[in-house]
Design an enzyme around this catalytic site. Structure first.
Site, PDB file in Angstrom:
ATOM      1  N   THR A   1       0.854  -1.184   0.000  1.00 41.60           N
ATOM      2  CA  THR A   1       0.000   0.000   0.000  1.00 41.60           C
ATOM      3  C   THR A   1       0.889   1.232   0.000  1.00 41.60           C
ATOM      4  OG1 THR A   1      -1.690  -1.247   1.184  1.00 41.60           O
ATOM      5  CG2 THR A   1      -1.881   1.151   1.229  1.00 41.60           C
TER       6      THR A   1
ATOM      7  N   ASP B   1      -3.374   1.890  -2.174  1.00 38.28           N
ATOM      8  CA  ASP B   1      -2.927   3.272  -2.014  1.00 38.28           C
ATOM      9  C   ASP B   1      -3.469   3.897  -0.745  1.00 38.28           C
ATOM     10  OD1 ASP B   1      -5.729   3.420  -3.229  1.00 38.28           O
ATOM     11  OD2 ASP B   1      -5.337   5.465  -2.531  1.00 38.28           O
TER      12      ASP B   1
ATOM     13  N   GLY C   1     -10.018   2.039  -1.623  1.00 32.02           N
ATOM     14  CA  GLY C   1      -8.583   1.986  -1.871  1.00 32.02           C
ATOM     15  C   GLY C   1      -7.886   1.115  -0.839  1.00 32.02           C
ATOM     16  N   GLU C   2      -6.649   1.480  -0.527  1.00 24.15           N
ATOM     17  CA  GLU C   2      -5.789   0.763   0.439  1.00 24.15           C
ATOM     18  C   GLU C   2      -5.275  -0.570  -0.104  1.00 24.15           C
ATOM     19  OE1 GLU C   2      -7.596   0.082   4.260  1.00 24.15           O
ATOM     20  OE2 GLU C   2      -8.103   2.183   4.571  1.00 24.15           O
ATOM     21  N   GLY C   3      -5.956  -1.087  -1.135  1.00 22.49           N
ATOM     22  CA  GLY C   3      -5.680  -2.445  -1.618  1.00 22.49           C
ATOM     23  C   GLY C   3      -6.831  -3.383  -1.273  1.00 22.49           C
TER      24      GLY C   3
END
Lengths: 352, 352
Positions: A65, A177, A319-321
């Site tokens: 991330t 991200d 997000g974050e993955g």
């Protein structure tokens, strides 16, 4: 030759065609109607072609991330304050964030990377310390970063892959991200590449209202008008209207492709990174899987340009993955369906 | 009172509202943008309401694959010969079929059930032996089964749930089907309920060509014209144009709902069963999750009528419980996201 050039040069131009044909053949002979596992069959055949065998094992799974801050948050384009970026990086390390929970379920290890957070982390913090600068500049006034910094951010992503491979070779990489404000550069990137009007590509990010959305669109338009990024030059686009974590995400895709590792990209921001990577090295696309379709409207145009169909649509916009982590389970499952579902002959079932 | 009436009568009219509100509250306070895990959040809140707690554990997962044969295969509506039905039941027992492989990945145990296969299985075979008759009649000539047999097939499904609960209480049930020719009765069922033209509801099943599809549509239309099933009487529809495994599948849904167990239904045939169940007992719908959107075009109309949105669309058209098995992992994951993602307060992240 730079690390970036070297990495792009080492990506294979084609996958293992023999393994691909063997996979297709096995799929046709499994005791089920031909093609009846749909997308799962396509995934499994592509994974076989990437890995060069039918019985692909995706044991070691990693999610990286990438985090960065954005000067453009000064323009009021996000609901959350920029201080949340470093706070969330600490949350990833602590294991309590969304991506940690989903990755754990998928049997994947999450590691955060600081590409350009506007905060000095303790050097002992178990993250990838790859800070290029303390956040981008406000790209409504000046380029987000220099061209050199853009290359540096991509190379940082490549280095992360190298370090992961040196430590414990992975079988599957997921990208993610964190960066308050980063749907703004992501929408700007797809607008710059495609020429599609900004209002068609720009969404509400973490949940801004109508007035803030209108402002966000104007902010992106202003940056594009000011810098005129060259649509044929991905690094020009990244440096002028991109983000440091987006450069890192591009590097992850290039690094994984160079190592022949399948890489599954997450939402709008990760896909912006993947887009930069594939515009630099179209062959990287062979290793790339689109995880989910985000609520963010620009995501669809990125997938169209990449020629990829996302596997799921669970209306994520986090997000974050998180989307990549959900889909890791599907890729893993795809390998099992190819290797383990028996053929008509193996189980004595009459074929059509 | 019959087992069917008793089961319908014991389904709760509402779920646990307190647990639902607590779930909604926790979701809003987790360190992520509100609502950003989309459908996953809705699922997790509904599971909390079903189970009456926030930290739902879906440990014991079962898939029951109901099998039956269809007299209407005499009309050439399927690509595969009817002998494949018992062969595939043996394949499920052997563990080499698609549903076995996918269920294993999801940590679920598959058990097949003979509701009406035109074959006499060894009584020691580890399946549910619930044969109502050796396949349905050819419903272009006579009703598929009697009204009594229709009730018996539903009650057999309920009995299966009772037996599973007595043996080792399950936390989640998935439904699946096997029966050469069974997309034909399934399309007939949704046509009978909805009045939508047969050609809009009828697909290619295991992969028939244009001429065979035209014939399949004519076959269904002929049966509907001949028997005129009563759209307000699900058992009338099941008996005239249904299938024995479809009755069993309806019983599974009713039995699970009566025990307060979430049930995830698979493709066209399983959803036809779920439709029969929910037309008999609308409260059963609270416990029902639609897994995937099948390639079979009638599936959409079933989901519309049930008011359910399928979680994924991977272009499956296989049945067996394969789609249900894939989505079991998503339901399991949903419980983890609700219980384990930390709140802003728990991790010291600034909220919006």
């Amino acid at each position: 030759m730079s690390l970036l050039e070297q990495t792009i040069g080492s990506i294979k131009t084609t996958l293992n065609q023999e393994a691909f044909e063997a996979a297709k053949d096995r799929l046709l002979n499994q005791a089920k109607p031909a093609g009846s596992l749909g997308v799962m069959e396509d995934i499994s055949a592509r994974l076989a072609a990437i890995k060069g065998c039918i019985d692909v094992k995706l044991t070691n799974k990693r999610i990286v991330t990438c985090a960065g801050d954005h000067g453009v948050t000064q323009e009021g384009i996000s609901l959350f304050p920029a201080e949340v970026t470093p706070q969330m990086v600490l949350n990833f390390v602590g294991g309590g964030a969304s991506v940690n929970v989903i990755a754990k379920h998928a049997g994947a290890i999450v590691k955060a990377a600081d590409l350009g957070v506007n905060y000095d982390f303790d050097k002992d913090l178990p993250i990838f310390h790859k800070k290029v600068r303390h956040g981008t500049a406000n790209f409504t006034k000046e380029p987000a970063m220099t061209r050199e910094q853009a290359v540096q951010s991509i190379e940082a992503g490549i280095e992360i892959v190298e370090e992961l491979m040196a430590e414990d070779p992975m079988d599957l990489l997921g990208t993610g991200d964190m960066g308050i404000g980063n749907t703004t550069p992501s929408s700007a990137i797809i607008a710059a590449f495609s020429g599609i009007p900004v209002e068609k590509l720009t969404g509400r990010g973490t949940g801004i209202d109508d007035a803030a959305l209108k402002n966000k669109i104007a902010v992106i338009q202003k940056a594009l008008d000011l810098h005129k990024p060259d649509p044929s030059d991905p690094i020009d686009i990244l440096s002028k209207v991109g983000g440091l974590e987006i450069g890192g995400l591009a590097g992850l895709v290039l690094g994984a492709a160079a190592h022949g590792i399948p890489v599954i990209c997450d939402g709008l921001i990760s896909t912006a990174g993947a887009l930069i990577a594939c515009e630099l090295a179209p062959t990287a696309r062979q290793y790339l899987f689109a995880s989910h379709k985000s609520v963010e409207i620009g995501h669809k145009y990125m997938h169209d340009r990449l020629g990829l169909t996302p596997l799921i649509d669970l209306q994520f916009r986090l997000g974050e993955g998180t989307g990549a982590a959900v889909c890791m389970e599907l890729l893993d499952l795809a390998t099992r369906t190819l290797a383990d579902i028996k053929t008509f002959e193996e189980v004595g079932v009459t074929s059509a």
